[in-house]
Design an enzyme around this catalytic site. Structure first.
Site, short mmCIF file in Angstrom:
data_model
loop_
_atom_site.label_atom_id
_atom_site.label_comp_id
_atom_site.label_asym_id
_atom_site.label_seq_id
_atom_site.Cartn_x
_atom_site.Cartn_y
_atom_site.Cartn_z
N THR A 129 -1.14 3.91 -3.86
CA THR A 129 -2.01 3.72 -5.04
C THR A 129 -0.90 3.48 -6.24
OG1 THR A 129 -3.82 4.81 -4.15
CG2 THR A 129 -3.43 4.99 -6.56
N SER A 164 -1.76 3.03 2.28
CA SER A 164 -1.24 3.59 3.26
C SER A 164 -2.30 3.77 4.48
CB SER A 164 -0.71 5.03 2.97
OG SER A 164 -2.15 5.87 2.36
N THR A 184 -1.28 8.26 -0.76
CA THR A 184 -1.53 9.40 -0.42
C THR A 184 -2.28 9.68 0.76
OG1 THR A 184 -3.54 9.40 -1.83
CG2 THR A 184 -1.26 10.10 -2.74
N ASP A 185 -3.03 8.46 1.14
CA ASP A 185 -4.08 8.78 2.18
C ASP A 185 -3.56 9.32 3.51
OD1 ASP A 185 -6.56 8.88 1.06
OD2 ASP A 185 -6.08 6.71 0.83
#
Length: 159
Positions: free
Chosen positions: A10, A52, A81-82
């Protein structure tokens, strides 16, 4: 010298109005560092340009190989971040290096992004932490293997 690897996520997303979706663009990490008055003391290398959620075991192996082969003892990785916690766990087998992963909940190109803060926080944490693998997000540091992303709350928390 700090080694920075970018993998997409992101933090590097760009909104394309024509198709109303976000895609990974060129990394803004150099611009974000300059905005934070960090102009030297690092090498930057792009490894991946992926969300990700699209990262595979082979992609994580690529990141692991780059980190393991790197001469630097302090490594900063920008990551989506995932699945950041998954990659941190894979990297936990690398010994003798301080490795910090960070990213953003909102793209760096957006006005209310946490990207600049997270990158600066990760930069500082990287220089203060002992060898190990960590995630530095939104003012907190988490050890690899003891963290997860809370999707509902949009934050990281200890497990």
């Amino acid at each position: 010298m700090i080694q920075i690897f970018t993998t997409g996520g992101t933090i590097d997303k760009v909104y394309f109005d024509a198709n109303s979706e976000f895609e990974i663009g060129e990394s803004l990490v150099p611009e974000l560092l300059a905005e934070s008055n960090i102009h030297k003391g690092y090498n930057l290398q792009g490894l991946l340009r992926k969300d990700s959620l699209e990262m595979t075991d082979e992609d994580r192996a690529t990141v692991h190989a780059a980190v393991a082969a790197c001469d630097a003892s302090r490594i900063l990785i920008t990551h989506g971040t995932d699945t950041m916690a998954d990659t941190a766990q894979v990297l936990s087998s690398v010994n003798g290096k301080t490795i910090v992963l960070t990213g953003a909940m909102q793209p760096a190109r957006m006005r209310r992004s946490d990207a600049v803060f997270n990158l600066g926080f990760a930069w500082a944490a990287l220089q203060l932490l002992p060898p190990g693998v960590y995630i530095a997000m939104n003012g907190e540091v988490f050890e690899a293997g003891a963290v997860r992303k809370n999707l509902k709350a949009q934050r990281f928390e200890r497990t």
